[in-house]
Design a protein around this motif. Structure first.
Motif, PDB file in Angstrom:
ATOM      1  N   ASP A 322      44.892  40.615  29.145  1.00 45.75           N
ATOM      2  CA  ASP A 322      45.667  40.817  30.514  1.00 45.75           C
ATOM      3  C   ASP A 322      46.282  39.552  30.766  1.00 45.75           C
ATOM      4  OD1 ASP A 322      44.161  43.297  30.882  1.00 45.75           O
ATOM      5  OD2 ASP A 322      42.406  42.154  31.553  1.00 45.75           O
ATOM      6  N   TYR A 323      45.996  38.430  30.498  1.00 49.29           N
ATOM      7  CA  TYR A 323      46.533  37.270  31.129  1.00 49.29           C
ATOM      8  C   TYR A 323      47.129  36.172  29.933  1.00 49.29           C
ATOM      9  CZ  TYR A 323      43.983  39.012  35.319  1.00 49.29           C
ATOM     10  OH  TYR A 323      43.759  39.620  36.380  1.00 49.29           O
ATOM     11  N   VAL A 324      47.965  35.364  30.592  1.00 49.37           N
ATOM     12  CA  VAL A 324      48.237  34.126  29.758  1.00 49.37           C
ATOM     13  C   VAL A 324      47.875  33.035  30.631  1.00 49.37           C
ATOM     14  CG1 VAL A 324      50.008  32.682  28.864  1.00 49.37           C
ATOM     15  CG2 VAL A 324      50.155  35.131  28.449  1.00 49.37           C
ATOM     16  N   THR A 334      46.669  27.478  35.237  1.00 54.38           N
ATOM     17  CA  THR A 334      47.426  28.836  36.062  1.00 54.38           C
ATOM     18  C   THR A 334      47.089  30.156  35.192  1.00 54.38           C
ATOM     19  OG1 THR A 334      49.631  28.391  34.956  1.00 54.38           O
ATOM     20  CG2 THR A 334      49.588  27.535  37.067  1.00 54.38           C
ATOM     21  N   GLN A 335      47.550  31.042  35.675  1.00 53.69           N
ATOM     22  CA  GLN A 335      47.117  32.486  35.226  1.00 53.69           C
ATOM     23  C   GLN A 335      48.308  33.201  35.271  1.00 53.69           C
ATOM     24  OE1 GLN A 335      44.937  35.162  37.643  1.00 53.69           O
ATOM     25  NE2 GLN A 335      43.429  35.393  35.818  1.00 53.69           N
ATOM     26  N   ARG A 336      48.930  33.845  34.267  1.00 55.00           N
ATOM     27  CA  ARG A 336      50.271  34.569  34.501  1.00 55.00           C
ATOM     28  C   ARG A 336      49.738  36.120  33.801  1.00 55.00           C
ATOM     29  NH1 ARG A 336      53.438  31.742  31.456  1.00 55.00           N
ATOM     30  NH2 ARG A 336      53.477  33.344  29.501  1.00 55.00           N
ATOM     31  N   SER A 368      43.728  31.003  46.986  1.00 55.16           N
ATOM     32  CA  SER A 368      42.325  31.587  47.311  1.00 55.16           C
ATOM     33  C   SER A 368      42.255  33.323  46.923  1.00 55.16           C
ATOM     34  CB  SER A 368      42.281  31.815  48.957  1.00 55.16           C
ATOM     35  OG  SER A 368      41.992  30.543  49.299  1.00 55.16           O
ATOM     36  N   CYS A 369      41.235  33.561  46.765  1.00 56.53           N
ATOM     37  CA  CYS A 369      40.788  34.914  46.363  1.00 56.53           C
ATOM     38  C   CYS A 369      40.867  35.715  47.491  1.00 56.53           C
ATOM     39  CB  CYS A 369      39.488  35.080  45.487  1.00 56.53           C
ATOM     40  SG  CYS A 369      39.706  35.178  43.778  1.00 56.53           S
ATOM     41  N   TRP A 370      41.320  37.055  47.356  1.00 60.34           N
ATOM     42  CA  TRP A 370      41.153  37.804  48.636  1.00 60.34           C
ATOM     43  C   TRP A 370      39.786  37.782  49.047  1.00 60.34           C
ATOM     44  CZ3 TRP A 370      39.649  43.047  50.004  1.00 60.34           C
ATOM     45  CH2 TRP A 370      39.893  43.570  51.370  1.00 60.34           C
ATOM     46  N   PRO A 374      38.606  29.717  47.114  1.00 56.88           N
ATOM     47  CA  PRO A 374      39.734  29.184  46.203  1.00 56.88           C
ATOM     48  C   PRO A 374      39.386  29.192  44.996  1.00 56.88           C
ATOM     49  CG  PRO A 374      39.012  27.501  47.926  1.00 56.88           C
ATOM     50  CD  PRO A 374      38.025  28.646  47.903  1.00 56.88           C
ATOM     51  N   ARG A 375      40.398  29.457  43.996  1.00 55.44           N
ATOM     52  CA  ARG A 375      40.061  29.719  42.574  1.00 55.44           C
ATOM     53  C   ARG A 375      39.645  28.233  41.991  1.00 55.44           C
ATOM     54  NH1 ARG A 375      43.574  33.670  43.587  1.00 55.44           N
ATOM     55  NH2 ARG A 375      43.306  35.777  42.430  1.00 55.44           N
ATOM     56  N   SER A 376      38.951  28.047  41.102  1.00 55.04           N
ATOM     57  CA  SER A 376      38.543  26.860  40.457  1.00 55.04           C
ATOM     58  C   SER A 376      38.456  27.108  38.862  1.00 55.04           C
ATOM     59  CB  SER A 376      37.463  26.320  40.882  1.00 55.04           C
ATOM     60  OG  SER A 376      36.146  27.215  40.945  1.00 55.04           O
ATOM     61  N   SER A 393      38.044  32.577  30.211  1.00 52.81           N
ATOM     62  CA  SER A 393      37.063  33.365  30.757  1.00 52.81           C
ATOM     63  C   SER A 393      37.031  33.216  32.227  1.00 52.81           C
ATOM     64  CB  SER A 393      35.715  33.592  30.231  1.00 52.81           C
ATOM     65  OG  SER A 393      35.089  32.567  30.314  1.00 52.81           O
ATOM     66  N   GLU A 394      36.424  34.513  32.935  1.00 53.80           N
ATOM     67  CA  GLU A 394      36.296  34.255  34.473  1.00 53.80           C
ATOM     68  C   GLU A 394      34.850  34.646  34.568  1.00 53.80           C
ATOM     69  OE1 GLU A 394      39.155  36.832  36.667  1.00 53.80           O
ATOM     70  OE2 GLU A 394      37.934  36.234  38.453  1.00 53.80           O
ATOM     71  N   PRO A 395      33.843  33.730  34.202  1.00 55.51           N
ATOM     72  CA  PRO A 395      32.404  34.076  34.525  1.00 55.51           C
ATOM     73  C   PRO A 395      31.954  34.617  35.929  1.00 55.51           C
ATOM     74  CG  PRO A 395      32.773  31.649  33.767  1.00 55.51           C
ATOM     75  CD  PRO A 395      34.027  32.132  34.072  1.00 55.51           C
ATOM     76  N   ASN A 396      32.564  34.100  36.827  1.00 55.11           N
ATOM     77  CA  ASN A 396      32.143  34.626  38.294  1.00 55.11           C
ATOM     78  C   ASN A 396      33.749  34.829  38.690  1.00 55.11           C
ATOM     79  OD1 ASN A 396      29.578  34.268  38.365  1.00 55.11           O
ATOM     80  ND2 ASN A 396      29.860  32.173  38.334  1.00 55.11           N
ATOM     81  N   ARG A 397      33.647  35.816  39.814  1.00 56.72           N
ATOM     82  CA  ARG A 397      34.963  36.220  40.361  1.00 56.72           C
ATOM     83  C   ARG A 397      35.682  34.893  40.790  1.00 56.72           C
ATOM     84  NH1 ARG A 397      36.205  38.097  45.389  1.00 56.72           N
ATOM     85  NH2 ARG A 397      38.330  39.006  45.285  1.00 56.72           N
ATOM     86  N   CYS A 398      36.849  34.918  40.298  1.00 53.60           N
ATOM     87  CA  CYS A 398      37.696  33.595  40.806  1.00 53.60           C
ATOM     88  C   CYS A 398      37.203  32.291  40.083  1.00 53.60           C
ATOM     89  CB  CYS A 398      38.312  33.631  41.981  1.00 53.60           C
ATOM     90  SG  CYS A 398      38.950  35.135  42.549  1.00 53.60           S
ATOM     91  N   GLU A 399      36.246  32.110  39.400  1.00 58.14           N
ATOM     92  CA  GLU A 399      35.825  30.932  38.777  1.00 58.14           C
ATOM     93  C   GLU A 399      36.126  31.102  37.442  1.00 58.14           C
ATOM     94  OE1 GLU A 399      32.032  30.109  41.876  1.00 58.14           O
ATOM     95  OE2 GLU A 399      31.766  30.205  39.946  1.00 58.14           O
ATOM     96  N   TYR A 400      36.902  30.174  36.970  1.00 55.73           N
ATOM     97  CA  TYR A 400      37.206  30.364  35.548  1.00 55.73           C
ATOM     98  C   TYR A 400      36.679  29.197  34.432  1.00 55.73           C
ATOM     99  CZ  TYR A 400      40.515  33.384  37.931  1.00 55.73           C
ATOM    100  OH  TYR A 400      40.932  34.536  38.657  1.00 55.73           O
ATOM    101  N   ALA A 401      36.641  29.682  33.260  1.00 62.48           N
ATOM    102  CA  ALA A 401      36.031  28.668  32.373  1.00 62.48           C
ATOM    103  C   ALA A 401      37.050  28.672  31.092  1.00 62.48           C
ATOM    104  CB  ALA A 401      34.700  28.914  31.847  1.00 62.48           C
TER     105      ALA A 401
HETATM  106  C1  MAN Z   1      43.705  38.457  40.305  1.00 61.57           C
HETATM  107  C2  MAN Z   1      43.372  37.503  38.988  1.00 61.57           C
HETATM  108  C3  MAN Z   1      41.635  37.949  38.729  1.00 61.57           C
HETATM  109  C4  MAN Z   1      40.929  37.602  39.785  1.00 61.57           C
HETATM  110  C5  MAN Z   1      41.454  38.605  41.064  1.00 61.57           C
HETATM  111  C6  MAN Z   1      40.553  38.728  42.240  1.00 61.57           C
HETATM  112  O1  MAN Z   1      43.769  39.678  39.661  1.00 61.57           O
HETATM  113  O2  MAN Z   1      43.362  36.341  39.266  1.00 61.57           O
HETATM  114  O3  MAN Z   1      41.148  36.891  37.746  1.00 61.57           O
HETATM  115  O4  MAN Z   1      39.716  38.061  39.625  1.00 61.57           O
HETATM  116  O5  MAN Z   1      42.684  38.332  40.955  1.00 61.57           O
HETATM  117  O6  MAN Z   1      41.267  39.478  43.110  1.00 61.57           O
END
Ligand code: MAN
Length: 425
Positions: A322-324, A334-336, A368-370, A374-376, A393-401
């Protein structure tokens, strides 16, 4: 009696090798280091000391000890563990509930001992697996050696870069000083020009006004005389015209020498001075920004030997379904979205975290996530010869590894990848 059997055991030990001997007295599922706690010639005392039972109760498929220590080789106790020797490969401890469950957990097949040899679901694959593991361990070891050499080069490069940065700062400080001198000089000129401009404008307006008055056939004699007097005081050569010279020192404003003083010409000198001042001021700010950037990079923690310094600002990408993902080291992540949405910041460089140090980077304070934090992002560094992100990956919502391989991380082989002598028994 006990003494006699022990002597017999020693004699037997002399007849066979010591290891073979220890294997004889080691009940099924018991690791080497605990073998001495199981003595067939003695009653068995549960490890927690709760009860003592005849040795024949050990591995009789009935759980007597609360700590499960009497059933190391069966699945009778709920929390027991089973040790597989896996000769030729790595020994393993599994929950005893997996003993005789029809699934092979140990490569020597020892966990499925109840099966008839022919019907056993397990073959003995330890030799083969052990060989493959040793080949892999050797490959990893060689990679660490090669990676370590690159790491040493990077350290040398970082040292040079640090010295270059320090020189650059000295250079820029000198440039800043020079620009400050120019700014101070132009500031004076600017102020002077602004004053002149103001005076000229005032005089010019006055002249215009008086000329108009003079040319105007004023009805009131009083006004006429007043106008005439004022006009006369400026029309010093008495030619009845107020010419450039009479505008005096301000005639320099007629820069195009067309005989008239345009609004542009009046502003020109002041503008030039103002522009010079602004240019000098801008230059000072640019230099200062560069100095701050260099000073900041000199204070960043690039590892105990500056081995990560040359990575500062280098960017790497990794695409999943889904993302780059993009990692710019010591800067941001960043995530695109691949489907064209806008780029999201997953964190800015903050610090090293976790133990041992210099294995994990923290990038935080991202978008920040909705309804969320804030994302980390945690970036795990792994030894490898070519820098690259190998997973995101995103092991927890808005927490990336992320896993990032890089030669700077090649210090010494991970203990897990080394084959110990014990494992090879
Ligand atoms: C976007 C991305 C996802 C994230 C959601 C949270 O879709 O950043 O990685 O989980 O927002 O709403």
């Amino acid at each position: 009696m006990e003494k006699i059997s022990y002597v017999l055991l020693i004699i037997l030990c002399n007849l066979f090798s010591l290891i073979t001997c220890l294997n004889i007295v080691r009940p099924r599922g018991v690791p080497f280091e605990r073998a001495s706690l199981y003595r067939p010639e003695k009653d068995f005392s549960c490890f927690d000391g709760s009860i003592v039972i005849p040795f024949s109760f050990v591995n009789d498929d009935y759980c007597d000890c609360l700590d499960s220590s009497d059933e190391p080789g069966t699945s009778a106790c709920p929390n027991g563990t089973f040790y597989c020797t896996n000769a030729g490969h790595t020994s393993l401890v599994i929950p005893s509930s997996r003993v005789n469950d029809g699934i092979c957990d140990c490569c020597d097949g020892s966990d499925e001992w109840a099966f008839d040899q022919k019907k056993s679901p397990c073959g003995s694959t330890c030799e083969q697996l052990g060989r493959a593991a040793r080949v892999e361990a050797e490959r990893v070891q060689q990679m660490y050696v090669a990676g370590n050499e690159i790491r040493a080069q990077l350290i040398g490069k970082a040292k040079e870069q640090r010295a270059e940065k320090q020189n650059k700062i000295s250079d820029l400080l000198q440039q800043k000083h020079d620009a400050e001198v120019i700014r101070n000089q132009t500031m004076k000129e600017k102020e002077e020009a602004a004053n002149i401009e103001k005076t000229v404008l005032n005089t010019y307006h006055l002249v215009e006004e008086l000329t108009k008055k003079h040319q105007d056939e004023a009805k009131q004699e009083k006004d006429k005389i007043e106008a005439q007097n004022a006009f006369n005081s400026i029309d010093t050569n008495k030619n009845n015209i107020i010419d450039e010279d009479e505008v005096g020192a301000y005639s320099t404003f007629d820069q195009n020498k067309d005989g008239t003083i345009s609004q542009d010409e009046k502003d020109a000198k002041a503008r030039k001075a103002r522009e010079s001042f602004e240019e000098a001021d801008r230059r000072i700010r640019d230099i200062q920004r560069e100095i701050s950037h260099l000073q900041e990079s000199l204070t960043k923690d690039y590892g105990p030997e500056d081995e990560f310094a040359t990575l500062d600002g280098e960017c790497y990408e990794f695409a999943d379904r889904d993302y780059v993902y993009k990692l710019c080291l010591f800067d941001q992540v960043t995530q695109r979205p691949k489907n064209g949405g806008s780029e999201v910041r997953l964190g800015a460089w903050n610090k090293w975290i976790g133990e041992p140090k210099y294995h994990t980077m923290l990038y935080d304070r991202g978008q920040s996530c909705w309804n969320g934090p804030p994302r980390s992002t945690h970036v795990h560094l792994i030894c490898g010869l070519e820098p690259a992100i190998i997973s995101a990956s995103e092991p927890n919502r808005c927490e990336y590894a992320m896993d990032f391989v890089v030669p700077s991380a090649c210090t010494q082989p991970d203990e897990k990848t080394q084959v110990s002598e014990h494992d090879e028994l």
